[in-house]
Scaffold this motif. Structure first.
Motif, PDB file in Angstrom:
ATOM      1  N   CYS A  25       0.100 -46.713  16.111  1.00  0.00           N
ATOM      2  CA  CYS A  25      -0.458 -45.449  15.581  1.00  0.00           C
ATOM      3  C   CYS A  25      -1.565 -45.684  14.571  1.00  0.00           C
ATOM      4  O   CYS A  25      -2.578 -44.989  14.575  1.00  0.00           O
ATOM      5  N   ARG A  65       2.811 -37.583  20.239  1.00  0.00           N
ATOM      6  CA  ARG A  65       2.083 -36.974  19.125  1.00  0.00           C
ATOM      7  C   ARG A  65       3.010 -36.679  17.953  1.00  0.00           C
ATOM      8  O   ARG A  65       2.606 -36.797  16.781  1.00  0.00           O
ATOM      9  N   ASP A  69       2.284 -38.033  14.348  1.00  0.00           N
ATOM     10  CA  ASP A  69       2.134 -37.130  13.201  1.00  0.00           C
ATOM     11  C   ASP A  69       3.073 -37.527  12.072  1.00  0.00           C
ATOM     12  O   ASP A  69       2.708 -37.486  10.891  1.00  0.00           O
ATOM     13  N   HIS A  72       1.554 -40.551  10.364  1.00  0.00           N
ATOM     14  CA  HIS A  72       0.373 -40.175   9.571  1.00  0.00           C
ATOM     15  C   HIS A  72       0.779 -39.365   8.348  1.00  0.00           C
ATOM     16  O   HIS A  72       0.175 -39.506   7.262  1.00  0.00           O
ATOM     17  N   HIS A  73       1.792 -38.566   8.518  1.00  0.00           N
ATOM     18  CA  HIS A  73       2.274 -37.785   7.380  1.00  0.00           C
ATOM     19  C   HIS A  73       2.824 -38.718   6.307  1.00  0.00           C
ATOM     20  O   HIS A  73       2.556 -38.548   5.111  1.00  0.00           O
ATOM     21  N   TYR A  78      -4.161 -39.105   7.910  1.00  0.00           N
ATOM     22  CA  TYR A  78      -4.390 -38.148   8.977  1.00  0.00           C
ATOM     23  C   TYR A  78      -5.667 -38.434   9.741  1.00  0.00           C
ATOM     24  O   TYR A  78      -6.707 -38.657   9.161  1.00  0.00           O
ATOM     25  N   GLN A  81      -6.836 -33.356  13.240  1.00  0.00           N
ATOM     26  CA  GLN A  81      -5.859 -32.581  14.001  1.00  0.00           C
ATOM     27  C   GLN A  81      -6.559 -31.450  14.715  1.00  0.00           C
ATOM     28  O   GLN A  81      -7.612 -30.992  14.279  1.00  0.00           O
ATOM     29  N   ALA A  86      -3.075 -26.335  16.740  1.00  0.00           N
ATOM     30  CA  ALA A  86      -1.756 -26.513  16.121  1.00  0.00           C
ATOM     31  C   ALA A  86      -1.320 -25.229  15.432  1.00  0.00           C
ATOM     32  O   ALA A  86      -0.165 -24.781  15.568  1.00  0.00           O
ATOM     33  N   MET A 129       2.017 -27.097   7.496  1.00  0.00           N
ATOM     34  CA  MET A 129       0.848 -27.561   8.235  1.00  0.00           C
ATOM     35  C   MET A 129      -0.435 -27.222   7.476  1.00  0.00           C
ATOM     36  O   MET A 129      -1.334 -28.051   7.331  1.00  0.00           O
ATOM     37  N   GLN A 132      -0.695 -29.380   4.287  1.00  0.00           N
ATOM     38  CA  GLN A 132      -1.058 -30.767   4.571  1.00  0.00           C
ATOM     39  C   GLN A 132      -2.532 -30.888   4.971  1.00  0.00           C
ATOM     40  O   GLN A 132      -3.219 -31.843   4.608  1.00  0.00           O
ATOM     41  N   THR A 133      -3.013 -29.914   5.711  1.00  0.00           N
ATOM     42  CA  THR A 133      -4.414 -29.971   6.153  1.00  0.00           C
ATOM     43  C   THR A 133      -5.351 -29.841   4.970  1.00  0.00           C
ATOM     44  O   THR A 133      -6.343 -30.565   4.858  1.00  0.00           O
TER      45      THR A 133
END
Lengths: 421, 221
Positions: A25, A65, A69, A72-73, A78, A81, A86, A129, A132-133
């Motif tokens: 990953c 995925r 994810d 990456h989290h 990241y 995305q 999403a 979500m 985090q973004t």
């Protein structure tokens, strides 16, 4: 219980193959070469849906995925995305869940609690979500996009982040209060969940997104300025090195003939000198010129004119003459003495004796006769001392005995005679 | 038609060969930022064989010749090219020095503030910069200056006279860079491309590297 067992087995599979999954990953974009894996390991990963086959001829399997994810989290690394995708997936799920909840609430279904749990999970997932973004944007800004070293790449990533932020902003636009109210319907539970909890978080996250977007734009402007400066610095350095390696270098003007279109920076218009002068020789212009002059003078206020005239009068021009030579006019008495002694050599040739008192009268000396005689005698003695024996004439007192003062004589005149007798 | 003093002033400035920028002529620059005004000016200039151009960074307007087929114009352009580029070496050395002197290590660019005092302080602290300053003065034919202070003052005066700097404030020791630097940059970019200066430098650098490697490994040609 089946679900619980599957989850436990799946997590154990992740734990056992953690190194392979992490390497895939974080380093290889989620790809794992089939040849590098033991057949049993590959089978375990496939069984727990941790990897999937993209294509049978591909030679690689792709990490799921969901697992990517998670990694990456955990590592805050990241990749991009599919934000809109999403987010919309979660919202579609939320629509379905809230509709199911309303149905269950209306019919008093036993699934009501399940739907409420699903609704809470969907809302939490959406909030997480979005959080985090937005956090990713903040991370980019603080790290100055240092995951790439080249300035052009950083600018490219910055621009992409701004586009992602715009897409996210549009997503926020789709979650208007009216829409959430429609989803909640009349259900008090859904209203609390959507209109209070979700909406409060959306407002806060939207404000964070605006700040992040603003910072991204500022960062982009700074990166673009840096790129401009970097380019300019390189240009200067290149020219400087060229001058060092080619002393006396001057750009060849024939390059202007080689290009199809001349660059505008090298085709300046010939500068025109703008001047105006009146024809003062033309009598026809005199009247007009007088009028213009009078107007110009009238523009000066009377007190200003007076002040100017006063200033003109009181202005003293100081001329520096520290090293100047000043000629002082000779004293007339000294001039007379000099003239007399200059004339003596010629006069003694014409007369047997030259009288000093006659010279006093001839030269119109203002000083009294005794002063004149004293000065003449002093000059004579000085000449004798200077010339010693070399003097063409001799001087004699012409004395008169003073009757009342026994032994005293008054000098009435001085006669000059030739020394050759 | 009513008299427009700003139009007149702008056109007069342009046809005398000056560059209009926010530092030298802020009002006229703002006037040209308006699309109606710029059309008016361009229309007028076209009637006297001139066009209006702008530096690449958009910070300076200047008039350009339109009739490039005229032999006299071509000859004048060529002479002007030689005159302009003949003065580049000291200017480029000055730009390079500005990278070392400026607090942000950036070369002088449009709108930068330049402090004579700060420059003097940095130059006096470095013998290398003092030497470079002397070379720049020599190449700019500034002969009367005796020390760093006088040289720097003479250079600032020359740059001001040539339109690169504008005096700012009452002290006379603070200056602002004009769009003349932007025009110089555009000109340098053109010449660099045409003369292949970057490629030549890279080729030479590669040769030097190979020579050094050969020396290091004890090989000789």
């Amino acid at each position: 219980m089946a679900g619980l067992n599957d989850a436990t087995a799946g997590l154990q599979a992740v734990h056992q193959n953690a190194a392979i999954l992490i390497d895939a990953c974080l380093t290889h974009g989620g790809r794992i070469s089939e040849e590098e894996l033991e057949p049993n390991t590959l089978a375990t990963l496939r069984r727990h849906r941790l990897v999937f086959d993209v294509d049978e001829d591909y030679g690689y399997v792709q990490v799921s995925r969901v697992v990517a994810d998670l990694l990456h989290h955990l590592t805050q690394s990241y990749k991009r995305q599919l934000l809109a995708g999403a987010g919309h997936d979660i919202v579609n799920d939320l629509e379905h869940i809230t509709e199911s909840y309303r149905m269950a609430e209306q019919t008093g279904s036993a699934d009501l609690l399940l739907r409420e749990t699903e609704a809470r999970e969907a809302v939490a997932s959406l909030i997480d979500m979005l959080r985090q973004t937005i956090l990713r944007f903040t991370t980019y800004i603080h790290s100055d996009f240092s995951m790439v070293s080249d300035l052009d790449q950083r600018i490219h990533e910055n621009k992409r982040a701004i586009e992602d932020a715009k897409a996210l902003n549009q997503f926020f636009d789709s979650l208007m209060p009216s829409y959430l109210k429609k989803l909640a319907g009349r259900s008090p539970t859904l209203q609390t969940l959507l209109m209070k909890l979700l909406r409060r978080n959306l407002d806060r996250l939207r404000a964070d997104l605006l700040d992040a977007t603003h910072s991204l734009r500022e960062n982009l402007a700074r990166l673009e300025r840096d790129r401009t400066v970097q380019h300019y610095s390189h240009l200067i350095d290149d020219f400087y090195k060229h001058y060092l390696r080619n002393p006396g270098y001057q750009p060849d003007p024939s390059m202007l003939d080689r290009v199809q279109t001349l660059p505008q920076c090298f085709i300046p218009g010939e500068g025109m000198k703008l001047q105006a002068s009146s024809d003062i020789e033309n009598p026809a212009q005199h009247e007009e010129l007088r009028g213009l002059l009078a107007q110009a003078l009238e523009r000066l206020a009377p007190d200003e004119r007076v002040a100017q005239e006063d200033a003109n009068e009181t202005i003293v021009t100081v001329v520096e003459q520290r090293n100047a030579v000043m000629q002082e006019e000779e004293d007339p008495f000294a001039t007379a003495i000099n003239q007399f002694f200059e004339a003596i050599p010629a006069l003694i040739l014409q007369a047997s004796a030259v009288s000093a008192m006659d010279a006093h009268q001839t030269l119109s000396v203002e000083e009294p006769g005794d002063v004149w005689l004293l000065a003449v005698w002093t000059r004579y003695l000085t000449l004798l001392a200077d010339r010693q024996s070399d003097c063409d004439y001799i001087a004699q007192h012409v004395e008169q005995v003073l009757e009342t003062f026994s032994g005293n004589r008054e000098v009435r005149d001085i006669h000059f005679r030739s020394a050759v007798q | 038609m009513s008299f427009d003093p700003l139009f007149r002033g702008t056109v007069e400035q342009l046809i005398t060969g000056a560059i209009i920028c926010p530092v030298t002529e802020p009002e006229k620059f703002d006037y040209l930022a308006d699309s109606v005004s710029i059309d008016k000016v361009q229309h007028y200039l076209a009637q006297i064989g001139r066009g209006l151009s702008c530096t690449r960074d958009g910070n300076g307007y200047y008039a350009v010749a339109l009739d490039l087929d005229d032999k006299g114009t071509r000859a004048r352009i060529r002479n002007e090219f030689e005159r302009i580029t003949g003065q580049w070496e000291p200017l480029i050395r000055w730009l390079r020095m500005s990278q070392q002197v400026a607090a942000d290590k950036h070369p002088i660019a449009f709108n930068d503030t330049v402090s004579e005092g700060d420059w003097l302080k940095t130059i006096e602290a470095s013998s290398a910069l003092q030497e470079e300053l002397e070379i720049i003065c020599l190449k700019m034919q500034i002969k009367k200056a005796q020390d760093a202070r006088q040289r720097l003052r003479a250079l600032f005066e020359k740059l001001q006279k040539d339109g690169f700097l504008k005096s700012k404030g009452p002290s006379g020791a603070l200056f602002q860079a004009t769009a003349r630097w932007s025009l110089l940059k555009d000109q340098m970019e053109f010449v660099t491309q045409q003369e292949g200066i970057i490629a030549a430098n890279n080729a030479r650098a590669a040769e030097d590297h190979q020579e050094q490697e050969a020396l290091f490994h004890g090989r000789s040609e």
